[in-house]
Design a protein around this motif. Structure first.
Motif, PDB file in Angstrom:
ATOM      1  N   LYS A   1       0.816  -1.217   0.000  1.00 43.11           N
ATOM      2  CA  LYS A   1       0.000   0.000   0.000  1.00 43.11           C
ATOM      3  C   LYS A   1       0.850   1.268   0.000  1.00 43.11           C
ATOM      4  O   LYS A   1       0.358   2.327  -0.341  1.00 43.11           O
ATOM      5  CB  LYS A   1      -1.007  -0.007   1.141  1.00 43.11           C
ATOM      6  N   SER A   2       2.139   1.147   0.310  1.00 43.29           N
ATOM      7  CA  SER A   2       3.026   2.312   0.272  1.00 43.29           C
ATOM      8  C   SER A   2       3.307   2.747  -1.163  1.00 43.29           C
ATOM      9  O   SER A   2       3.704   3.885  -1.390  1.00 43.29           O
ATOM     10  CB  SER A   2       4.352   2.010   0.978  1.00 43.29           C
ATOM     11  N   GLY A   3       3.130   1.814  -2.103  1.00 45.52           N
ATOM     12  CA  GLY A   3       3.423   2.129  -3.495  1.00 45.52           C
ATOM     13  C   GLY A   3       4.901   2.115  -3.821  1.00 45.52           C
ATOM     14  O   GLY A   3       5.301   2.396  -4.942  1.00 45.52           O
ATOM     15  N   ARG A   4       5.729   1.782  -2.837  1.00 49.78           N
ATOM     16  CA  ARG A   4       7.176   1.737  -3.050  1.00 49.78           C
ATOM     17  C   ARG A   4       7.576   0.339  -3.502  1.00 49.78           C
ATOM     18  O   ARG A   4       6.839  -0.616  -3.329  1.00 49.78           O
ATOM     19  CB  ARG A   4       7.901   2.102  -1.749  1.00 49.78           C
ATOM     20  N   SER A   5       8.754   0.219  -4.054  1.00 52.51           N
ATOM     21  CA  SER A   5       9.199  -1.067  -4.570  1.00 52.51           C
ATOM     22  C   SER A   5       9.490  -2.055  -3.449  1.00 52.51           C
ATOM     23  O   SER A   5       9.821  -1.674  -2.330  1.00 52.51           O
ATOM     24  CB  SER A   5      10.457  -0.886  -5.425  1.00 52.51           C
ATOM     25  N   VAL A   6       9.338  -3.313  -3.795  1.00 53.82           N
ATOM     26  CA  VAL A   6       9.647  -4.413  -2.885  1.00 53.82           C
ATOM     27  C   VAL A   6      10.490  -5.415  -3.663  1.00 53.82           C
ATOM     28  O   VAL A   6      10.164  -5.764  -4.795  1.00 53.82           O
ATOM     29  CB  VAL A   6       8.362  -5.106  -2.373  1.00 53.82           C
ATOM     30  N   GLU A   7      11.563  -5.846  -3.073  1.00 53.58           N
ATOM     31  CA  GLU A   7      12.441  -6.838  -3.691  1.00 53.58           C
ATOM     32  C   GLU A   7      12.169  -8.200  -3.073  1.00 53.58           C
ATOM     33  O   GLU A   7      12.159  -8.339  -1.853  1.00 53.58           O
ATOM     34  CB  GLU A   7      13.904  -6.447  -3.471  1.00 53.58           C
ATOM     35  N   VAL A   8      11.936  -9.181  -3.926  1.00 52.80           N
ATOM     36  CA  VAL A   8      11.775 -10.555  -3.456  1.00 52.80           C
ATOM     37  C   VAL A   8      13.138 -11.220  -3.521  1.00 52.80           C
ATOM     38  O   VAL A   8      13.809 -11.185  -4.558  1.00 52.80           O
ATOM     39  CB  VAL A   8      10.752 -11.329  -4.305  1.00 52.80           C
TER      40      VAL A   8
END
Length: 119
Positions: free
Chosen positions: A39-46
């Motif tokens: 919900k932050s709209g920021r990137s997430v790295e898996v």
């Protein structure tokens, strides 16, 4: 709160021990934290466990539909906590803060993973 802190981190990482059935999606606190990242709209790295990235890539090459099948099978509502009080608190937070309850949470996660795949 927690989601504000997650939004302000320089990086957001999610560790998948298995691409097909990742442990973080079975833990309610992890699910709630991942939702905060989504919900932050920021990137997430898996980040995959050793060998899982290759397994994931091979599965995608063999059947692109396999990812959608796995995403559809995710049941975030079934995620558990060691402490049942925490699980009830997270369920209550989802009920009050997420318009579509766990369905919306699951869709937000699926969108997050799709975004990660194309970056």
């Amino acid at each position: 709160g927690l989601h504000d802190a997650i939004a302000n981190f320089d990086e957001r990482l999610v560790y998948f021990n298995s691409w097909a059935n990742p442990l973080p999606l079975q833990r309610a606190w992890c699910v709630w934290e991942i939702y905060g990242a989504a919900k932050s709209g920021r990137s997430v790295e898996v980040v995959f466990a050793p060998g899982e990235r290759e397994s994931f890539s091979k599965a995608l090459q063999a059947s692109a539909g396999q990812l959608e099948t796995n995403l559809d099978a995710i049941n975030l509502e079934a995620a558990q906590c060691f402490n049942p009080v925490d699980k009830r608190a997270i369920d209550m937070a989802v009920a009050t803060e997420v318009d579509g309850y766990y369905d919306e949470l699951s869709e937000a996660f699926a969108d997050l993973l799709r975004k990660w795949l194309v970056t």
